[in-house]
Design an enzyme around this catalytic site. Structure first.
Site, PDB file in Angstrom:
ATOM      1  N   LYS A 100      -2.487  57.279 -40.215  1.00  0.00           N
ATOM      2  CA  LYS A 100      -3.640  56.371 -40.137  1.00  0.00           C
ATOM      3  C   LYS A 100      -3.288  55.030 -40.778  1.00  0.00           C
ATOM      4  O   LYS A 100      -2.459  54.983 -41.682  1.00  0.00           O
ATOM      5  CB  LYS A 100      -4.819  56.964 -40.926  1.00  0.00           C
ATOM      6  CG  LYS A 100      -5.534  58.105 -40.230  1.00  0.00           C
ATOM      7  CD  LYS A 100      -6.750  58.516 -41.033  1.00  0.00           C
ATOM      8  CE  LYS A 100      -7.462  59.689 -40.391  1.00  0.00           C
ATOM      9  NZ  LYS A 100      -8.035  59.389 -39.069  1.00  0.00           N
ATOM     10  N   ARG A 129      -9.624  69.767 -34.936  1.00  0.00           N
ATOM     11  CA  ARG A 129      -9.804  70.791 -33.900  1.00  0.00           C
ATOM     12  C   ARG A 129      -8.763  71.886 -34.023  1.00  0.00           C
ATOM     13  O   ARG A 129      -8.977  73.011 -33.587  1.00  0.00           O
ATOM     14  CB  ARG A 129      -9.812  70.130 -32.512  1.00  0.00           C
ATOM     15  CG  ARG A 129      -8.568  69.378 -32.155  1.00  0.00           C
ATOM     16  CD  ARG A 129      -8.812  68.334 -31.076  1.00  0.00           C
ATOM     17  NE  ARG A 129      -9.490  67.141 -31.614  1.00  0.00           N
ATOM     18  CZ  ARG A 129      -9.869  66.099 -30.882  1.00  0.00           C
ATOM     19  NH1 ARG A 129      -9.646  66.090 -29.587  1.00  0.00           N
ATOM     20  NH2 ARG A 129     -10.473  65.068 -31.452  1.00  0.00           N
TER      21      ARG A 129
HETATM   22  N1  BES Z   1     -11.059  62.890 -39.813  1.00  0.00           N
HETATM   23  C1  BES Z   1     -10.900  62.113 -38.658  1.00  0.00           C
HETATM   24  C2  BES Z   1     -12.214  61.575 -38.093  1.00  0.00           C
HETATM   25  C3  BES Z   1     -12.992  60.605 -38.941  1.00  0.00           C
HETATM   26  C4  BES Z   1     -12.897  59.245 -38.729  1.00  0.00           C
HETATM   27  C5  BES Z   1     -13.876  61.045 -39.887  1.00  0.00           C
HETATM   28  C6  BES Z   1     -13.650  58.368 -39.466  1.00  0.00           C
HETATM   29  C7  BES Z   1     -14.636  60.167 -40.629  1.00  0.00           C
HETATM   30  C8  BES Z   1     -14.527  58.821 -40.411  1.00  0.00           C
HETATM   31  C9  BES Z   1     -10.229  62.927 -37.565  1.00  0.00           C
HETATM   32  O1  BES Z   1      -9.331  63.882 -37.992  1.00  0.00           O
HETATM   33  C10 BES Z   1      -9.468  61.972 -36.727  1.00  0.00           C
HETATM   34  O2  BES Z   1      -8.535  61.405 -37.213  1.00  0.00           O
HETATM   35  N2  BES Z   1      -9.885  61.825 -35.478  1.00  0.00           N
HETATM   36  C11 BES Z   1      -9.238  60.947 -34.577  1.00  0.00           C
HETATM   37  C12 BES Z   1      -9.145  61.677 -33.254  1.00  0.00           C
HETATM   38  C13 BES Z   1      -8.252  61.001 -32.261  1.00  0.00           C
HETATM   39  C14 BES Z   1      -6.815  61.044 -32.724  1.00  0.00           C
HETATM   40  C15 BES Z   1      -8.414  61.732 -30.935  1.00  0.00           C
HETATM   41  C16 BES Z   1     -10.059  59.665 -34.454  1.00  0.00           C
HETATM   42  O3  BES Z   1     -11.279  59.739 -34.542  1.00  0.00           O
HETATM   43  O4  BES Z   1      -9.464  58.614 -34.333  1.00  0.00           O
HETATM   44 MN    MN Z   2      -7.408  63.104 -38.279  1.00  0.00          MN
END
Ligand code: BES
Ligand code: MN
Ligand code: ZN
Length: 509
Positions: free
Chosen positions: A289, A363
């Site tokens: 990230k 997931r």
């Molecule tokens: N934990 C994150 C989602 C999230 C984002 C929670 C912002 C709280 C605030 C999750 O694991 C994630 O990284 N999701 C990705 C999914 C994508 C790679 C399909 C996302 O939302 O970018």
């Molecule tokens: Mn994630």
């Protein structure tokens, strides 16, 4: 710890630092407020005439009583239009008032009885049962005054901050006291559980590891009377939980599957299984990230924390249901053994998963827990997860998204969302979404191509492949778990989900 009591006493005779009075929208005092104002020599009427107070929702005004009554101050708390008042609004206004009292350094507060017409409208039950208005008021004040200062050191000589220490709920009649006490007792259980959830969310990643969560739950389970079991990597290996093991393999912290069981229902009654995402820190893994807000990913176990809090509350409330709580906990790190884009994992269900993005890890931890859930022969499965940032784009901090396989189940969750103010909004889950989870090289892929988008629904579509013939609902709580200050929650972790699940399970009994 705030002491909350209920007693029958005339508010104009009650000695306190701050007497809180709920007021409906009006331009002059009426009913009980008019009587109180007579003792205050018209101070309320003057404030209303001067438009300094009109009873608008969450409007407050602190009035010094100048020795006219034993209460040092009267805090007028607007509840808005009479016809629109509900328990959620009362909950919020109670919280706003308690916060103003605390900011004004008033340590003892009391709530005047609700106007009888309002009390009737909000469905105060017969005196023998619990009073839902007392519960709403007591829950609101406790959650509004929640604070978390575990990591602040105290300097010598720092004055102790003034905190509200005592709240008295004044009853309109002696017959109402018992029901109010019961309502306040329930409120304490629910507020304590929500505070526990908020604490777990707020602990940083270096404290709140999967093992820490497991220890916290073991201690809680012992005191609340829950069965608890922790599944660690060797057993996960035997069970074939390749997906959760895959997420945890880049971290030095071992993954844990936390299993809680509560049997308050009839023997043989099928349980509701709650599943909560417990990623204790989400760096994104190799699909790292960006650094900007990465620190917030310490709350990526909020779904798990909500399930843990709800299990505590359900056990303490002794609800007549059977419930199982599952929290798959792992840390998503880009270590040398971490999963890489393109890797293929074999889940407990036997289905293979092509990992196209290691940041779609939620997931992966959930799918093995969903497969594990089947061994409890559930009548319904509800999972909660901070699964996608995309849910913030469609619903903001206003509601969790729900998708699932059973409209009845989703309707029940939506209804509980309305009652508690922890809102839930349904998104569709169509065949097109499901087919977009198919991989070229494995059974499933963990993200869909750019042609599909709909990130929140796609998270649900992936999870659906791991649920067989059981009513199932998936709540994406990424927008609700964390947010700005609200009447009954400080900025940061909200504890979202505990009050929702408790209401849902109460009706499922
Ligand atoms: N934990 C994150 C989602 C999230 C984002 C929670 C912002 C709280 C605030 C999750 O694991 C994630 O990284 N999701 C990705 C999914 C994508 C790679 C399909 C996302 O939302 O970018
Ligand atoms: Mn994630
Ligand atoms: Zn995540």
């Amino acid at each position: 710890m705030i002491k909350i009591n209920a007693k029958h006493e005339n508010p104009v005779k009650h000695k306190t630092d701050c007497l809180i009075v709920f007021c409906v929208e009006a331009d002059k005092p009426e009913g009980d407020l008019k009587k109180l104002d007579a003792s205050l020599k018209g101070a309320v009427a003057r404030a209303m005439k001067g438009k300094r107070f009109g009873g608008k929702l969450n409007q407050t005004l602190l009035v010094n009583t100048l020795g006219n009554i034993p209460a040092e101050h009267v805090l007028l708390a607007g509840v808005g239009k009479k016809e629109e008042l509900n328990l959620d609004k009362l909950f919020q206004v109670s919280g706003s008032a308690a916060k103003l009292a605390e900011k004004s350094l008033l340590a003892k507060i009391a709530y005047a009885p609700l106007d009888s017409a309002l009390a009737k409208k909000l469905g105060t039950k017969k005196p023998s049962s619990y009073d839902p208005t007392a519960q709403a008021v007591a829950e609101g004040l406790q959650l509004a005054l929640y604070c978390f200062e575990v990591y602040k050191t105290k300097k010598k000589g720092d004055p102790e901050p003034v905190r509200v220490k005592e709240a008295v709920l004044l009853a309109a009649s002696s017959g109402a006291v018992a029901g109010m006490k019961r309502g306040a007792g329930r409120a304490k259980i629910v507020a304590d559980a929500t505070a526990f959830t908020r604490d777990l969310q707020r602990h940083p990643g270096n404290t709140a590891t999967p093992s820490f969560l497991a220890r916290q739950v073991q201690a809680m389970a012992k005191s609340a009377g829950l069965k608890c079991k922790i599944v660690s990597p060797p057993e996960m290996q035997r069970l074939g939980m390749g997906a959760i093991l895959g997420v945890g393999q880049g971290s030095a912290e071992p993954s844990k599957l936390i299993v809680m069981e509560y049997s308050g229902g009839k023997k043989g009654q099928k349980p509701v299984v709650l599943v909560g995402k417990g990623v204790t820190f989400d760096t994104g893994g190799i699909s790292l990230k960006p650094p900007g807000n990465m620190h917030e990913m310490k709350m990526d176990m909020s779904g798990g924390a909500a399930v843990i809090g709800a299990m505590q509350a359900v056990a303490r409330l002794k609800l007549p249901v059977n419930v199982v709580g599952l929290v798959p906990a792992a840390e998503n790190m880009p270590g040398s053994r971490a999963i890489k884009p393109g890797d293929i994992l074999t889940s407990m269900s036997g289905k293979t998963i092509e990992v196209l993005n290691t940041d779609a890890e939620g997931r992966l931890v959930l799918c093995d827990a969903l497969t594990y859930a089947a061994r409890f022969k559930p009548r319904a499965i509800v999972d909660l997860a901070t699964l996608t940032g995309a849910v913030l784009h469609c619903l903001g901090h206003c509601a969790a998204a729900v998708v699932g396989t059973d409209q009845d189940l989703m309707d029940q969750l939506i209804a509980s969302g309305e009652t508690t103010g922890e809102r839930v909004w349904q998104l569709p889950l169509w065949e097109e979404h499901e087919s977009a989870t198919k991989s070229d090289v494995a059974d499933l892929k963990n993200i869909a191509g750019p042609a599909v988008m709909a990130g929140t629904i796609m998270g649900g579509a992936f999870l659906k492949a791991f649920v067989d013939d059981v009513p199932w609902a998936h709540l994406d709580i990424a927008g609700m778990a964390w947010g700005d200050e609200k009447p009954c929650a400080p900025k940061g972790a909200s504890g979202y989900g505990v009050r929702l699940l408790v209401d849902f399970l109460q009706n499922a009994g």
